[in-house]
Design an enzyme around this catalytic site. Sequence first.
Site, PDB file in Angstrom:
ATOM      1  N   ASP A  18      -2.667   6.656 -13.741  1.00 20.60           N
ATOM      2  CA  ASP A  18      -2.559   6.887 -12.353  1.00 20.60           C
ATOM      3  C   ASP A  18      -3.608   5.870 -11.647  1.00 20.60           C
ATOM      4  O   ASP A  18      -4.627   5.485 -12.051  1.00 20.60           O
ATOM      5  CB  ASP A  18      -3.003   8.306 -11.960  1.00 20.60           C
ATOM      6  CG  ASP A  18      -2.642   8.499 -10.358  1.00 20.60           C
ATOM      7  OD1 ASP A  18      -1.761   7.912  -9.948  1.00 20.60           O
ATOM      8  OD2 ASP A  18      -3.173   9.722  -9.925  1.00 20.60           O
ATOM      9  N   ASN A  66       9.214  10.774 -10.299  1.00 20.64           N
ATOM     10  CA  ASN A  66       8.993   9.376  -9.784  1.00 20.64           C
ATOM     11  C   ASN A  66      10.368   8.951  -8.883  1.00 20.64           C
ATOM     12  O   ASN A  66      10.142   7.802  -8.381  1.00 20.64           O
ATOM     13  CB  ASN A  66       8.626   8.616 -10.841  1.00 20.64           C
ATOM     14  CG  ASN A  66       6.969   8.661 -11.263  1.00 20.64           C
ATOM     15  OD1 ASN A  66       6.575   8.578 -12.169  1.00 20.64           O
ATOM     16  ND2 ASN A  66       6.374   9.337  -9.942  1.00 20.64           N
TER      17      ASN A  66
HETATM   18  C1  FPP Z   1       1.106   5.678 -11.219  1.00 19.84           C
HETATM   19  O1  FPP Z   1       0.529   5.280 -10.107  1.00 19.84           O
HETATM   20  C2  FPP Z   1       1.659   5.126 -12.241  1.00 19.84           C
HETATM   21  C3  FPP Z   1       3.013   4.920 -12.551  1.00 19.84           C
HETATM   22  C4  FPP Z   1       4.057   6.071 -11.867  1.00 19.84           C
HETATM   23  C5  FPP Z   1       3.813   3.985 -13.432  1.00 19.84           C
HETATM   24  C6  FPP Z   1       2.923   3.730 -14.653  1.00 19.84           C
HETATM   25  C7  FPP Z   1       3.439   2.485 -15.163  1.00 19.84           C
HETATM   26  C8  FPP Z   1       2.403   1.527 -15.449  1.00 19.84           C
HETATM   27  C9  FPP Z   1       1.450   1.672 -16.050  1.00 19.84           C
HETATM   28  C10 FPP Z   1       3.395   0.221 -16.127  1.00 19.84           C
HETATM   29  C11 FPP Z   1       4.357  -0.063 -17.052  1.00 19.84           C
HETATM   30  C12 FPP Z   1       4.270   0.717 -18.013  1.00 19.84           C
HETATM   31  C13 FPP Z   1       4.534   0.441 -19.386  1.00 19.84           C
HETATM   32  C14 FPP Z   1       4.509   1.535 -20.623  1.00 19.84           C
HETATM   33  C15 FPP Z   1       4.730  -1.006 -19.453  1.00 19.84           C
HETATM   34  P1  FPP Z   1       0.899   5.278  -8.785  1.00 19.84           P
HETATM   35  O2  FPP Z   1       1.913   4.293  -8.436  1.00 19.84           O
HETATM   36  O3  FPP Z   1       1.179   6.861  -8.759  1.00 19.84           O
HETATM   37  O4  FPP Z   1      -0.606   5.184  -8.160  1.00 19.84           O
HETATM   38  P2  FPP Z   1      -0.933   5.632  -6.758  1.00 19.84           P
HETATM   39  O5  FPP Z   1      -1.396   7.099  -7.008  1.00 19.84           O
HETATM   40  O6  FPP Z   1      -2.525   4.963  -6.430  1.00 19.84           O
HETATM   41  O7  FPP Z   1      -0.163   5.264  -5.719  1.00 19.84           O
END
Ligand code: FPP
Length: 238
Positions: A18, A66
Amino acid sequence: MQEPTLNKPPRHIAVIMDGNGRWAKQRGLPRLEGHHQGAKSVRQILEGCIDEGVEYLTLYAFSTENWKRPAGEIEGLMELLQIFLKQETEEMIREGIRLQTIGRISDLPEACQKQIQITKDETEGGKRITLILALNYSGRSEIVDAVRGIAKDARDGKIREEEITEEFVSSRLYTSGFPDPDLLIRTSGEMRLSNFLLWQLSYTELHVTSKLWPDFGKQDLREAIQDYQARHRRFGGV
Ligand code: FPP
């Protein structure tokens, strides 16, 4: 008394990655830049897990919730995933990393599904670590899918009610064949499970850090493992 888990690495680590969006916002960058940096942390943590002797690493990469994000962010994430797998496949074969997925993969974009299948096939023989990507995943939808399958088999007379034990239910989840996680790491400080591995996390040790996922590196992984190793796991006993 149950022995502390001293010196033994967790066999299976699960991660709620996250904070990519916040990382980008703090720098005045688009959210996708946070996800790109997040992919770099994925490489680091995968390497770190291999060094520490971890056998399974499950990453929550895309939840069923998502899909509510802006279309551009979803497209960017899918593209990032596809490029990541394409670029990493050779290295994964060399390093003995086997790719597996959990979630409703058939709802992902066609190109993404194809790349996942290619990487899964090519890394099938990997023996050092299994990387499990949770994609279009939620714990509740996983349980719903399992219950539907079990109900169908019961209706068709393939299973009897008394055969439905905890082990049997486990065997009908997407995670069938993988051990339950020993350690769950959540970055960016939120104290929630966010619909992740609801069945499998029953006895898992939790480690929450305020670090944002793009800032989470090998040293942070080592600290999480040390925190885990100092715990006494009693599994409901005394
Ligand atoms: C949550 O952070 C993260 C995600 C929904 C996506 C996770 C993806 C990656 C780490 C990159 C790609 C993955 C791979 C396996 C190559 P958020 O966007 O919800 O952060 P926030 O809460 O700060 O908005």
